[in-house]
Motif scaffolding. Structure first.
Motif, mmCIF file in Angstrom:
data_model
loop_
_atom_site.group_PDB
_atom_site.id
_atom_site.type_symbol
_atom_site.label_atom_id
_atom_site.label_comp_id
_atom_site.label_asym_id
_atom_site.label_seq_id
_atom_site.Cartn_x
_atom_site.Cartn_y
_atom_site.Cartn_z
ATOM 1 N N THR A 1 0.843 -1.188 0.000
ATOM 2 C CA THR A 1 0.000 0.000 0.000
ATOM 3 C C THR A 1 0.888 1.251 0.000
ATOM 4 O OG1 THR A 1 -0.101 0.190 2.412
ATOM 5 C CG2 THR A 1 -1.726 -1.254 1.342
ATOM 6 N N ASP A 2 0.289 2.405 -0.265
ATOM 7 C CA ASP A 2 1.041 3.656 -0.251
ATOM 8 C C ASP A 2 1.666 3.903 1.119
ATOM 9 O OD1 ASP A 2 0.393 4.076 -2.872
ATOM 10 O OD2 ASP A 2 -1.224 5.506 -2.462
ATOM 11 N N ASN A 3 0.910 3.624 2.173
ATOM 12 C CA ASN A 3 1.436 3.823 3.522
ATOM 13 C C ASN A 3 2.591 2.872 3.820
ATOM 14 O OD1 ASN A 3 -0.348 5.899 4.135
ATOM 15 N ND2 ASN A 3 -1.867 4.534 5.068
ATOM 16 N N GLU A 4 2.493 1.642 3.338
ATOM 17 C CA GLU A 4 3.580 0.696 3.555
ATOM 18 C C GLU A 4 4.828 1.134 2.801
ATOM 19 O OE1 GLU A 4 1.282 -3.573 4.256
ATOM 20 O OE2 GLU A 4 1.600 -2.836 2.212
ATOM 21 N N LEU A 5 4.653 1.588 1.571
ATOM 22 C CA LEU A 5 5.782 2.023 0.761
ATOM 23 C C LEU A 5 6.480 3.220 1.406
ATOM 24 C CD1 LEU A 5 6.868 0.970 -2.012
ATOM 25 C CD2 LEU A 5 5.812 3.002 -3.028
ATOM 26 N N GLU A 6 5.692 4.175 1.882
ATOM 27 C CA GLU A 6 6.261 5.361 2.528
ATOM 28 C C GLU A 6 6.884 5.020 3.870
ATOM 29 O OE1 GLU A 6 4.901 9.840 4.035
ATOM 30 O OE2 GLU A 6 3.554 8.618 2.808
ATOM 31 N N GLY A 7 6.405 3.975 4.516
ATOM 32 C CA GLY A 7 6.885 3.613 5.843
ATOM 33 C C GLY A 7 8.295 3.057 5.864
ATOM 34 N N TYR A 8 8.795 2.611 4.715
ATOM 35 C CA TYR A 8 10.178 2.128 4.655
ATOM 36 C C TYR A 8 11.107 3.330 4.537
ATOM 37 C CZ TYR A 8 8.204 -2.497 4.018
ATOM 38 O OH TYR A 8 7.506 -3.668 4.205
ATOM 39 N N LYS A 9 11.935 3.549 5.567
ATOM 40 C CA LYS A 9 12.774 4.733 5.646
ATOM 41 C C LYS A 9 14.247 4.371 5.467
ATOM 42 C CE LYS A 9 9.245 7.343 7.051
ATOM 43 N NZ LYS A 9 8.677 8.453 6.258
ATOM 44 N N LYS A 10 14.981 5.379 5.021
ATOM 45 C CA LYS A 10 16.439 5.271 4.961
ATOM 46 C C LYS A 10 17.020 6.360 5.856
ATOM 47 C CE LYS A 10 20.611 6.596 3.162
ATOM 48 N NZ LYS A 10 20.996 6.310 1.793
ATOM 49 N N THR A 11 17.952 5.981 6.732
ATOM 50 C CA THR A 11 18.637 6.921 7.609
ATOM 51 C C THR A 11 20.123 6.895 7.284
ATOM 52 O OG1 THR A 11 17.032 6.558 9.385
ATOM 53 C CG2 THR A 11 19.120 7.573 9.989
ATOM 54 N N LEU A 12 20.701 8.061 7.124
ATOM 55 C CA LEU A 12 22.124 8.188 6.780
ATOM 56 C C LEU A 12 22.740 9.269 7.663
ATOM 57 C CD1 LEU A 12 24.542 7.567 4.871
ATOM 58 C CD2 LEU A 12 23.610 9.287 3.319
ATOM 59 N N PHE A 13 23.814 8.909 8.341
ATOM 60 C CA PHE A 13 24.530 9.862 9.193
ATOM 61 C C PHE A 13 25.993 9.861 8.817
ATOM 62 C CE2 PHE A 13 27.357 10.415 12.849
ATOM 63 C CZ PHE A 13 27.050 11.727 13.198
ATOM 64 N N GLY A 14 26.607 11.044 8.806
ATOM 65 C CA GLY A 14 28.022 11.126 8.474
ATOM 66 C C GLY A 14 28.723 12.249 9.211
#
Length: 398
Positions: free
Chosen positions: A251-264
Motif C-alpha cells: 500500500t502507499d502507507n507501507e511504501l512510505e513507511g520504509y525509511k532510509k537513515t544516513l549519518f556522516g
C-alpha cells in the motif's frame, strides 16, 4: 533532449534573459572531464564505474553552468549535464541543478533555495561541480552499489532478479536532489555554515516528482573555528522507495513507511603542503523482501539492513613544482548484520565488505585545467574480483 528538459531549458533561458536585461550579470561556465581508462576483467558500472575491461576513451561528465541575478535579492542557477551514469553510453542532457534563490536579509548569506540542487550531504558535495577534486573516482559511499533497491527492497542471493537490477549507493551517485533548502554562513570567517533541505527522497534516491506525503530531511553543518581545520556533520532521513509495478502488493502507507537513515561526519585538517580528510558514514535501510515477480516474502530476518563507510585521504602539494600534487585515499565499506528475529545470537551479513585504495597524482596545466593520473586498487570479502582501474583524466573548467 526530452520535453521536460526542453521546457526547463526555456524557463531558465527566460529567467536569464530577464536577469541580463535587469542586471547585466549572467554567468555562463562549464566543466568537462576527459578520460583514458583501463579496468580489470570484472569491471562494470556497478563494480567500479568502468564500462568493461577494454581501453576506454570518453567523457564521463560534461556540465554547462548558467546563473543570473534577477534583482538584489533574487537569482537563478542551473547546470545542464550529460554523463555515463551506467558506464556504457552517454545519457541524454538533463538539468542536475535548476533552482531559484532568495536572499531575504540584507548583508546576510541566509538563502532560501527552491528546485533542484546539489545534495547537501558529506564533504564531497563541495567537489561534485568543481575541477579542484584531486581524485578521479567517487568514494565508495557514492559509487559502490549495495543489494538494496528503491523498487524491490532488500535484494538477496536466493532470487534471480536479472541483469538490469542494480542496488542503491549510500548517496545517490549524481549527487543532486529536489526540494526546498535554506543555507547560511555565519561570521566574517565563516566559522559556521549550514544547509538544511526538505526533499522528495532520502539521499540514496532520486525522484522526479513527489512519491510520498512526507518529505525527507537532508542537511549538513560545518564548523570551522580555525582556518586550518573544520568538522562537518551530515544527516538524511526519509522515504526512499518508488512506486513500481513490482511493488504493487504494498500500500502507499507501507511504501512510505520504509525509511532510509544516513549519518556522516568528516574532519579536514591542513598544514603547510598537506591536507588530510577523514570521514565516516553509517546508513540503515528499512526494506521489504520482494522476489523477482513482486511477491512479498516472509523472512526470519528483521526488515532493516545497515552498512558503514570509513575513508581517509591525504594530499600533498609539491613545493618544488607549483600546481602539482600526490594523494592517497583508503576506504572500507563494512556490512552490517541481519539479525534473526527468533534468536539473539544468529546473525548473517547482508552484503560483503569492500576495501579500496586510490593513488593519484596531478598537475595544474592552467588555472582551471587539471591533469590527473589514478590507480584504483580494490579487494572485498566476497568473490574476489579483477576490478583494479588505471585512469588518466583531464578536468577542465571554463
Amino acid at each position: 533532449m526530452n520535453f521536460r528538459t526542453c521546457f526547463a531549458f526555456i524557463i531558465v533561458s527566460i529567467f536569464s534573459l530577464y536577469a541580463s536585461a535587469a542586471m547585466g550579470q549572467v554567468q555562463i561556465g562549464g566543466l568537462a572531464d576527459f578520460e583514458i581508462r583501463k579496468g580489470g576483467s570484472d569491471s562494470s558500472p556497478y563494480v567500479n564505474q568502468t564500462p568493461n575491461e577494454n581501453w576506454s576513451v570518453y567523457t564521463p561528465y560534461l556540465r554547462l553552468f548558467l546563473g543570473g541575478n534577477i534583482s538584489d535579492k533574487w537569482f537563478v542557477s542551473a547546470a545542464l549535464q550529460a554523463d555515463y551514469y551506467d558506464g556504457k553510453q552517454l545519457s541524454p542532457v538533463f538539468f542536475s541543478v535548476m533552482n531559484i534563490n532568495y536572499l531575504p536579509i540584507s548583508n546576510s548569506d541566509f538563502t532560501i533555495t527552491a528546485g533542484r540542487f546539489v545534495t547537501p550531504y558529506g564533504a564531497y558535495s563541495n567537489r561534485v561541480l568543481s575541477s579542484e577534486n584531486p581524485f578521479v573516482h567517487l568514494p565508495l559511499s557514492h559509487a559502490s552499489g549495495l543489494p538494496i533497491s528503491k523498487t524491490r527492497g532488500t535484494l538477496y542471493s536466493q532470487v534471480d532478479y536479472g541483469d538490469d537490477i542494480t542496488g542503491l549507493t549510500m548517496v545517490y551517485q549524481r549527487m543532486y536532489t529536489q526540494g526546498l533548502m535554506i543555507g547560511n554562513r555565519l561570521g566574517d570567517s565563516g566559522w559556521l555554515s549550514y544547509n538544511l533541505a526538505a526533499t522528495l527522497a532520502a539521499a540514496s534516491s532520486h525522484f522526479e516528482y513527489g512519491e510520498h506525503m512526507t518529505p525527507a530531511i537532508t542537511g549538513r553543518v560545518v564548523l570551522q573555528p580555525v582556518i586550518w581545520g573544520s568538522l562537518g556533520l551530515s544527516l538524511s532521513h526519509g522515504s526512499y522507495m518508488k512506486r513500481d509495478d513490482i511493488n504493487i502488493s504494498l500500500t502507499d502507507n507501507e511504501l512510505e513507511g520504509y525509511k532510509k537513515t544516513l549519518f556522516g561526519t568528516d574532519m579536514e585538517l591542513s598544514y603547510h603542503y598537506f591536507t588530510f580528510l577523514a570521514s565516516y558514514n553509517w546508513s540503515k535501510w528499512e526494506a521489504p523482501y520482494l522476489d523477482s515477480v513482486g511477491t512479498s516474502i516472509s523472512r526470519l530476518w528483521e526488515d532493516e539492513v545497515q552498512v558503514h563507510h570509513i575513508s581517509s585521504e591525504l594530499v600533498m602539494d609539491f613545493p618544488f613544482l607549483p600546481g602539482a600534487y600526490a594523494g592517497i585515499r583508503a576506504e572500507r565499506l563494512i556490512s552490517g548484520d541481519l539479525k534473526n528475529s527468533q534468536s539473539t545470537y544468529n546473525y548473517e551479513q547482508w552484503t560483503y565488505d569492500r576495501d579500496r585504495i586510490e593513488f593519484t597524482t596531478g598537475i595544474k596545466l592552467e588555472r582551471n585545467v587539471l591533469l590527473k593520473a589514478s590507480y584504483l586498487y580494490s579487494t572485498n570479502s566476497g568473490t574476489e574480483l579483477d576490478d583494479n582501474v588505471f585512469t588518466l583524466q583531464l578536468s577542465a573548467g571554463f
